[in-house]
Scaffold this motif. Sequence first.
Motif, PDB file in Angstrom:
ATOM      1  N   PHE A   1     -15.082 -92.425  35.864  1.00 52.90           N
ATOM      2  CA  PHE A   1     -15.370 -93.040  34.554  1.00 52.90           C
ATOM      3  C   PHE A   1     -15.107 -94.535  34.531  1.00 52.90           C
ATOM      4  O   PHE A   1     -15.663 -95.254  33.711  1.00 52.90           O
ATOM      5  N   ASN A   2     -14.294 -95.016  35.476  1.00 54.71           N
ATOM      6  CA  ASN A   2     -13.971 -96.445  35.484  1.00 54.71           C
ATOM      7  C   ASN A   2     -15.197 -97.318  35.717  1.00 54.71           C
ATOM      8  O   ASN A   2     -15.256 -98.453  35.253  1.00 54.71           O
ATOM      9  N   ALA A   3     -16.175 -96.752  36.463  1.00 52.10           N
ATOM     10  CA  ALA A   3     -17.373 -97.534  36.754  1.00 52.10           C
ATOM     11  C   ALA A   3     -18.313 -97.587  35.556  1.00 52.10           C
ATOM     12  O   ALA A   3     -19.211 -98.424  35.496  1.00 52.10           O
ATOM     13  N   ALA A   4     -18.116 -96.681  34.596  1.00 56.15           N
ATOM     14  CA  ALA A   4     -19.069 -96.570  33.497  1.00 56.15           C
ATOM     15  C   ALA A   4     -18.849 -97.601  32.402  1.00 56.15           C
ATOM     16  O   ALA A   4     -19.677 -97.744  31.514  1.00 56.15           O
ATOM     17  N   LEU A   5     -17.735 -98.287  32.428  1.00 57.37           N
ATOM     18  CA  LEU A   5     -17.562 -99.338  31.422  1.00 57.37           C
ATOM     19  C   LEU A   5     -16.790-100.499  32.031  1.00 57.37           C
ATOM     20  O   LEU A   5     -16.175-100.360  33.090  1.00 57.37           O
ATOM     21  N   ASN A   6     -16.862-101.621  31.352  1.00 54.41           N
ATOM     22  CA  ASN A   6     -16.236-102.850  31.811  1.00 54.41           C
ATOM     23  C   ASN A   6     -14.760-102.814  31.425  1.00 54.41           C
ATOM     24  O   ASN A   6     -14.395-103.197  30.325  1.00 54.41           O
ATOM     25  N   LEU A   7     -13.936-102.319  32.355  1.00 52.83           N
ATOM     26  CA  LEU A   7     -12.535-102.039  32.023  1.00 52.83           C
ATOM     27  C   LEU A   7     -11.613-102.833  32.935  1.00 52.83           C
ATOM     28  O   LEU A   7     -11.817-102.879  34.145  1.00 52.83           O
ATOM     29  N   THR A   8     -10.625-103.485  32.358  1.00 51.13           N
ATOM     30  CA  THR A   8      -9.593-104.168  33.143  1.00 51.13           C
ATOM     31  C   THR A   8      -8.250-103.600  32.730  1.00 51.13           C
ATOM     32  O   THR A   8      -8.034-103.331  31.547  1.00 51.13           O
ATOM     33  N   ARG A   9      -7.353-103.418  33.718  1.00 45.51           N
ATOM     34  CA  ARG A   9      -6.023-102.928  33.397  1.00 45.51           C
ATOM     35  C   ARG A   9      -5.033-104.075  33.504  1.00 45.51           C
ATOM     36  O   ARG A   9      -5.152-104.922  34.390  1.00 45.51           O
TER      37      ARG A   9
END
Lengths: 59, 359
Positions: free
Chosen positions: B138-146
């Motif tokens: 799922f991480n690839a499906a949205l522009n997410l930064t931790r």
Amino acid sequence: MPGRTRPIDKLAAAAAKCTKEGSVYGKCIMADYNNVHKDKCITEFLKLKECYLTAYKKR
Amino acid sequence: MNTYTIRAFIPPLPRRSIPLRAARRYAVQTPGAPTMEIFSSQHKWLQKERAAANADASRSVDYLRDEVASRLCERLLDINRHFPQVLDLGANACHIGRMLTQPSADQPDAGPRSNRIGHLLAAESSETLLYRDADLPFNAALNLTRAVLPTSETLPYAPNSFDAVLSSLSLHWINDLPSVLAQINAILKPDAPFFGVMLGGDTLFELRTSLQLAEQDRRGGVATHTSPLADVRDVGGLLQRAGFTLLTVDVDDIVVDYPDAFALMKDLQAMGEANAVLGREKGPIQRDVLLAGESIYRALHGNEDGSLPATFRLIFMIGWKPSPKQAKPLERGTGMFSIKDYLEGTKKEGGGGEGSGGR
């Protein structure tokens, strides 16, 4: 951790074998739960604990 | 003599770990007022790290956080807007991020919810928990930064930098809620919303009451086993004090049935939601109390089919940062239409949609 039973699992398994004593104790507390003092249901609890200890050791 | 202690694994106290330059904040507490310390943030951090270290056990108790995050995302979609920069404060294991990649329950064909979001920044103080699901698809499906926060009570972001701030099931471990809400207000852009959900009110009252009764009977006293929680009526005041406008606060109850009280306690521990109140009794609960508590739980609250219900009361809050562009109530006395005529008119017509005095 594999191969190791957590103490709480042992406790839960042993307690599950004492539902009858447990419900007697629960009903004793519930009968007047606004006025609970120390050792209010000591006789019922000792029966529950005895059953629990036997079940715990049997494993 | 060298003292090697467990301290090496505990991060230093938050105040010392922040460099002085980064510690300048816009939102500060009124000088002189002491900060109430209720929860031990170090202990909470340790619990979350330990819980997330066992990824399988931790994932098996995602049911509550996923459901709550999903409900929060639905609320975000109610705002007809695109949010380029969104902050997820207290992200746990990025549950909001995962729920954003799924389609909305109301419009299953409209594509993932994340279409409405430009970039999601997930901030959390526990690194292991935050990166637990970093390898999942799922991480690839949205522009997410931790981002790992040095402490959950100070936000290292510039003012006016986010188009929305979300927070799911983490605000109930914050000691200084007024300060954190004021900081959230500061980092929001004008006319941007804050969506939060926290546990409050009667959460876990079954467990609390049965442990209290068990300790009364077995030990003749009561120790703290569940956190003090905010109530619904407190939250409105808190948001207002932090400077939010157009407030919405509502309550949702989730009742989960467990086979026994030990399963509930184990799940709470695996979530990293075990007791972290500063004044708690150190060490485990006595076995006598556990045994008695389980029986009382069953007698007092048990379902007929033998399962034990546990209530999680969710307090949802929405607040907007004020802006001159926002709609404001009209001034007193500018109304040109009598509500009395309208209501009396509808009553005569038998409660019809439009009153007799319609414009």
